[in-house]
Design a protein around this motif. Structure first.
Motif, PDB file in Angstrom:
ATOM      1  N   ASP A 154       0.281  -1.148   0.489  1.00 14.93           N
ATOM      2  CA  ASP A 154       0.096   0.020  -0.336  1.00 14.93           C
ATOM      3  C   ASP A 154       0.530   0.945  -0.323  1.00 14.93           C
ATOM      4  OD1 ASP A 154      -2.444  -1.174   0.204  1.00 14.93           O
ATOM      5  OD2 ASP A 154      -2.463  -1.072   2.108  1.00 14.93           O
ATOM      6  N   TRP A 155       1.525   1.037   0.743  1.00 20.60           N
ATOM      7  CA  TRP A 155       2.588   2.815   0.644  1.00 20.60           C
ATOM      8  C   TRP A 155       3.265   2.546  -0.310  1.00 20.60           C
ATOM      9  CZ3 TRP A 155       8.046   2.950  -1.194  1.00 20.60           C
ATOM     10  CH2 TRP A 155       8.626   2.100  -0.758  1.00 20.60           C
ATOM     11  N   ARG A 182       0.256   4.695  -2.588  1.00 20.87           N
ATOM     12  CA  ARG A 182       0.320   5.999  -2.149  1.00 20.87           C
ATOM     13  C   ARG A 182       1.316   6.620  -2.797  1.00 20.87           C
ATOM     14  NH1 ARG A 182      -1.168   3.005   3.079  1.00 20.87           N
ATOM     15  NH2 ARG A 182       1.289   3.647   3.606  1.00 20.87           N
ATOM     16  N   SER A 184       1.809  10.655  -4.826  1.00 17.06           N
ATOM     17  CA  SER A 184       1.736  11.438  -3.644  1.00 17.06           C
ATOM     18  C   SER A 184       2.462  12.786  -4.234  1.00 17.06           C
ATOM     19  CB  SER A 184       2.969  11.481  -3.023  1.00 17.06           C
ATOM     20  OG  SER A 184       4.007  12.413  -2.162  1.00 17.06           O
TER      21      SER A 184
END
Length: 63
Positions: free
Chosen positions: A18-19, A22, A26
């Motif tokens: 997930d990071w 994301r 960003s």
């Protein structure tokens, strides 16, 4: 792209942390670069036809 590589690519994209997802979206440039670098490192073995352990692979089996 062979079917085998296509399947491996789809599998890799489905397993992305997930990071990374994301951070790729960003607005912070440093977070995007980190995610891009991580994705690059994950894709290189797939493109080179190597398994994650660095061994040559054909359809997921070591040669």
């Amino acid at each position: 792209m062979t079917d085998s590589v296509d399947v491996k690519l789809i599998d890799l994209l489905r397993r992305l942390p997930d990071w990374i997802r994301r951070d790729l979206a960003s607005t912070d440039a440093s977070r995007r670069v980190r995610a891009e670098d991580s994705l690059h490192a994950m894709l290189l073995p797939l493109i080179a036809g190597k398994s994650p352990t660095g061994k040559d692979a054909v359809d997921g089996a070591a040669r």
